[in-house]
Design a protein around this motif. Sequence first.
Motif, PDB file in Angstrom:
ATOM      1  N   MET A   8       0.854  -0.908   0.497  1.00 10.31           N
ATOM      2  CA  MET A   8      -0.159  -0.031  -0.117  1.00 10.31           C
ATOM      3  C   MET A   8       0.832   1.489   0.017  1.00 10.31           C
ATOM      4  SD  MET A   8      -3.022   1.532   3.159  1.00 10.31           S
ATOM      5  CE  MET A   8      -4.759   0.602   2.074  1.00 10.31           C
ATOM      6  N   LEU A   9       0.952   1.796  -0.995  1.00 18.63           N
ATOM      7  CA  LEU A   9       1.368   3.172  -0.783  1.00 18.63           C
ATOM      8  C   LEU A   9       0.609   4.371  -0.200  1.00 18.63           C
ATOM      9  CD1 LEU A   9       4.610   4.685  -2.686  1.00 18.63           C
ATOM     10  CD2 LEU A   9       3.239   5.163  -4.613  1.00 18.63           C
ATOM     11  N   TYR A  60      -9.992   7.416   5.841  1.00 15.38           N
ATOM     12  CA  TYR A  60     -10.556   6.218   5.042  1.00 15.38           C
ATOM     13  C   TYR A  60     -10.053   5.408   4.860  1.00 15.38           C
ATOM     14  CZ  TYR A  60     -14.650   8.336   7.782  1.00 15.38           C
ATOM     15  OH  TYR A  60     -15.302   8.683   8.384  1.00 15.38           O
ATOM     16  N   GLU A  61      -9.418   5.933   3.420  1.00 13.57           N
ATOM     17  CA  GLU A  61      -9.254   4.639   2.087  1.00 13.57           C
ATOM     18  C   GLU A  61      -7.572   4.552   2.127  1.00 13.57           C
ATOM     19  OE1 GLU A  61     -11.320   8.704  -1.399  1.00 13.57           O
ATOM     20  OE2 GLU A  61      -9.422   8.296  -1.131  1.00 13.57           O
ATOM     21  N   ALA A  62      -7.735   4.468   3.041  1.00 12.65           N
ATOM     22  CA  ALA A  62      -5.676   3.903   3.754  1.00 12.65           C
ATOM     23  C   ALA A  62      -6.511   2.725   4.684  1.00 12.65           C
ATOM     24  CB  ALA A  62      -4.903   4.630   4.270  1.00 12.65           C
ATOM     25  N   MET A  63      -6.905   3.554   5.800  1.00 10.76           N
ATOM     26  CA  MET A  63      -7.040   2.554   7.196  1.00 10.76           C
ATOM     27  C   MET A  63      -7.801   1.743   7.125  1.00 10.76           C
ATOM     28  SD  MET A  63      -6.448   4.304  10.549  1.00 10.76           S
ATOM     29  CE  MET A  63      -5.326   5.618  10.825  1.00 10.76           C
ATOM     30  N   ASP A  80       2.809  -9.282  -4.505  1.00 13.74           N
ATOM     31  CA  ASP A  80       1.474 -10.372  -5.153  1.00 13.74           C
ATOM     32  C   ASP A  80       0.332  -8.718  -6.235  1.00 13.74           C
ATOM     33  OD1 ASP A  80       2.221 -12.899  -4.695  1.00 13.74           O
ATOM     34  OD2 ASP A  80       1.164 -12.462  -2.895  1.00 13.74           O
ATOM     35  N   ALA A  81       0.029  -7.964  -5.108  1.00 16.89           N
ATOM     36  CA  ALA A  81      -0.675  -6.923  -5.300  1.00 16.89           C
ATOM     37  C   ALA A  81      -0.668  -5.580  -4.770  1.00 16.89           C
ATOM     38  CB  ALA A  81      -2.076  -6.728  -5.499  1.00 16.89           C
ATOM     39  N   LEU A  82      -1.328  -3.524  -5.652  1.00 19.24           N
ATOM     40  CA  LEU A  82      -0.277  -2.782  -5.563  1.00 19.24           C
ATOM     41  C   LEU A  82      -2.104  -1.805  -4.819  1.00 19.24           C
ATOM     42  CD1 LEU A  82       1.338  -0.595  -4.664  1.00 19.24           C
ATOM     43  CD2 LEU A  82       0.602  -0.153  -7.078  1.00 19.24           C
TER      44      LEU A  82
END
Length: 193
Positions: free
Chosen positions: A8-9, A17-20, A82-84
Amino acid sequence: MAAKKILMLVGDFVEDYEAMVPFQALAMVGHTVHAVCPGKKAGDKVRTAVHDFEGDQTYSEKPGHNFALNATFAEIDPAKYDALVIPGGRAPEYLRLNLKVLELVSDFFRENKPVAAVCHGPQILAAAGVLKGRTCSAYPAVGPDVAACGGVFREVPMDGVHVDGNLVTAPAWPAHPAWLRAFLEVLGSKVEA
């Protein structure tokens, strides 16, 4: 479900909310999530901002929480993930100026790994040059960025999601239920109705 390792960048003034919420939700279902920020190391924090839709012509912004990083950006090897996930807020505006960030994002697309971006997160995708010929959603103000780099901007409701192959995008945090469900499906995680 095979657990995935997800990067997670984030950066200062990432949308709270978009991070937590994605960090906690992805960990809750068994995935390992490493949150990183250029110039910071594990244990450091980024400040967040809460963006809300209160009837004005644009969103309002209020102070959020301090979000602790659990990995060091300088030590990241994208091949080990595996993902970002790229949250929005104000962070993407300046993170897209960092060449290491753009290289990292390009690596995930080159390897066709799942990428989820929300709100202003696609600003980084546009700057990395990975949206040419791709369709994505974003906060409406980011639509011109998507089009300028050769992508196609798909307007969806604020609680909607758009999936284009390995790319899962949404306009803002009200889309979390749909956005996270779609991302989990792209990851191959079983999601119960």
